[in-house]
Design an enzyme around this catalytic site. Sequence first.
Site, PDB file in Angstrom:
ATOM      1  CG  ASP A  42      -3.928  -5.187  -2.932  1.00 45.36           C
ATOM      2  OD1 ASP A  42      -4.075  -5.486  -1.740  1.00 45.36           O
ATOM      3  OD2 ASP A  42      -2.902  -4.657  -3.391  1.00 45.36           O
ATOM      4  CB  CYS A 100      -0.935  -5.583   1.804  1.00 47.93           C
ATOM      5  SG  CYS A 100      -2.072  -4.460   0.972  1.00 47.93           S
ATOM      6  CG  HIS A 160       3.235  -6.794   0.597  1.00 48.47           C
ATOM      7  ND1 HIS A 160       2.155  -6.014   0.270  1.00 48.47           N
ATOM      8  CD2 HIS A 160       4.288  -5.957   0.668  1.00 48.47           C
ATOM      9  CE1 HIS A 160       2.539  -4.754   0.175  1.00 48.47           C
ATOM     10  NE2 HIS A 160       3.820  -4.697   0.412  1.00 48.47           N
ATOM     11  CG  ASP A 176      -5.163  -7.516   0.944  1.00 49.66           C
ATOM     12  OD1 ASP A 176      -6.228  -6.926   0.641  1.00 49.66           O
ATOM     13  OD2 ASP A 176      -4.046  -7.098   0.592  1.00 49.66           O
ATOM     14  CG  HIS A 177      -6.804  -5.279   4.169  1.00 48.52           C
ATOM     15  ND1 HIS A 177      -7.105  -4.180   3.407  1.00 48.52           N
ATOM     16  CD2 HIS A 177      -5.489  -5.533   3.970  1.00 48.52           C
ATOM     17  CE1 HIS A 177      -6.012  -3.788   2.795  1.00 48.52           C
ATOM     18  NE2 HIS A 177      -5.014  -4.589   3.103  1.00 48.52           N
TER      19      HIS A 177
END
Length: 511
Positions: A27, A66, A120, A310-311
């Site tokens: 995450d 997310c 999520h 996710d980023h």
Amino acid sequence: MFALVLIGLLVRYSVALKPNVLMVMIDDLRPALGLYGDPDAYSPNIDKLATKSFVFTNVFAQQALCAPSRNSLLTSRRPDSLHLYDFYSYWRDSVGNFTTLPQLFKDHGYYTHSIGKIFHPGISSNYTDDSPYSWSDKPFHPQTEKYKEAKVCVTSDGTFARNVICPVIVDAQPGGTLPDLESLAAAKKFLKSYKGEKPYFLAVGFHKPHLPLKFPVEYLDYHQGEVELPVNRWRPPLLPTVAWNPWLDVKNRDDIKKLNISFPFGGMPDNVTKEIIRNYNAATSYIDSLVGSLLDEVDSNNTIIVLTSDHGWSRGEHGEFSKFSNFDVATRVPLIVHVPGLSNAEIRITQLVELVDLFPTLVDLTQVAPALEVCTKNGSNSILCTEGQSLVPIMVANARNQLNKAGGKRAVFSQYPRPGAFPSVTPDSDRPRLEDINIMGYSIRTTRYRYTEWIKFNHTTFMPDWSKVYGKELYDHLIDPLENMNLVTRSELSYVIDSMHKQLILGWRFA
Ligand SMILES: *[C@@H]1O[C@H](CO)[C@@H](O)[C@H](O)[C@H]1NC(C)=O
Ligand SMILES: *[C@@H]1O[C@H](CO)[C@@H](O)[C@H](O)[C@H]1NC(C)=O
Ligand SMILES: *[C@@H]1O[C@H](CO)[C@@H](O)[C@H](O)[C@H]1NC(C)=O
Ligand SMILES: *[C@@H]1O[C@H](CO)[C@@H](O)[C@H](O)[C@H]1NC(C)=O
Ligand SMILES: *[C@@H]1O[C@H](CO)[C@@H](O)[C@H](O)[C@H]1NC(C)=O
Ligand SMILES: *[C@@H]1O[C@H](CO)[C@@H](O)[C@H](O)[C@H]1NC(C)=O
Ligand SMILES: *[C@@H]1O[C@H](CO)[C@@H](O)[C@H](O)[C@H]1NC(C)=O
């Protein structure tokens, strides 16, 4: 060419059992790992995985938040197709009964299991991690995740607070453990005891280094040295206000709140920035050690291993923190793919790729189902299609050193919504709810440029209005890899701006 390329794999997998798939999601992890050249990182286990994997160096999330990013990755559809830019809708009930990546594997002979944060949690996966569709059994969630926001971080005066920076003694934590330790134990238990006939698709989602930076204090031992501050830790002078994310989630935690940082543009003191970077890196070392322990249980000769995030996460770059933007620091992610028999050594891939590409890539690698078709423009019909493309051709071309045949995309795309042109607390500019979204920042990234337009967006019809512009950004990575100098007002570059504008409107189908 494509069919030929796959014959080796096809033969291999049709005689034996199909390979297992292990997908590890970390995450909020930007590529702050040793293998990506980060000098402050300590990540020996993920670095080791990279030595027998495809290592993608230019991978971008479709939105730096997310839930939209995860649903996009797991359905291979972009936020505009899922109508999801916040946390509050579930695609099957809002747009279409789209098949997910694990669901396709489940429907084609795999046993699929989810541990920790893959979807999520909450509305965006119908409170069930998209069960029963995606998973063969009940997804596992760590019990102690309920203490996520608890006041458990030790302060200098001996009290407990809800901090950004939160190294802890594990035994003293409520429940005597941490969520990711529980997830690791569950994953190892699954791997040790799984005796099924079917190959497995196991997805393991670790929560850190997402805020709070709560991790066993001993991981700070790896990070005692001097921390490098970002050289661009100020708000770029030509950054449009709409592009700014005011990092409210960071400002609202107890340790940062007491600094009285002014809204929306106040800066973080350098010494605190350093500690955030140090603790982010320590939290990442913690996850790295869990990944190492997990991989010890995996037969990498018969398992495709994917590790991604996710980023990204800004750690002071542009004077910002967190995700919530279209900058490279927020959208760029690590991606490591181990393919037994195909990646016996590290193979670096510099082509531009996107998280929507993972689903068709895994279908291609396993041949679990026919190659996915590209979704039709109106998107209204097909429950199984992709808005990405398989990475197998570029993987094979890179493995064979035939880069001229690698192909790939000329551009990749991300987007981020805002409630208004100036940062606000209510609605929250970092995380606007759908009903507050009035502006969409559409961003295109080529090997040379990032170009972003913040335009009017109707949250009822989901229609962008390209004629109403709130801000534009152009960054030239050749001279400005950190994206500090917005060149959009330079008349001598009008031909570049014009060309990027046209490509941005045409979008991913034409890239
Ligand atoms: C959605 O798809 C699943 C399987 O893919 C199917 O079982 C279910 O009936 C579908 N729901 C609707 C409303 O079509
Ligand atoms: C989502 O959950 C609700 C409540 O449990 C249920 O009624 C609904 O059918 C679910 N949606 C889908 C597509 O399964
Ligand atoms: C922050 O504001 C509070 C209340 O206004 C004040 O008591 C405190 O000294 C300020 N702290 C700093 C670091 O400026
Ligand atoms: C940063 O420095 C200030 C004093 O200049 C000090 O009060 C504060 O504790 C320091 N913060 C951190 C996280 O080191
Ligand atoms: C995996 O394959 C390699 C090379 O073929 C072999 O040396 C190794 O023993 C294998 N490992 C396992 C666990 O089967
Ligand atoms: C959407 O695309 C499908 C397949 O391409 C087509 O059959 C359908 O008529 C299209 N619908 C609209 C509203 O354009
Ligand atoms: C969005 O579009 C709908 C339908 O055309 C319209 O009724 C509404 O006023 C629009 N909203 C805004 C904010 O322009």
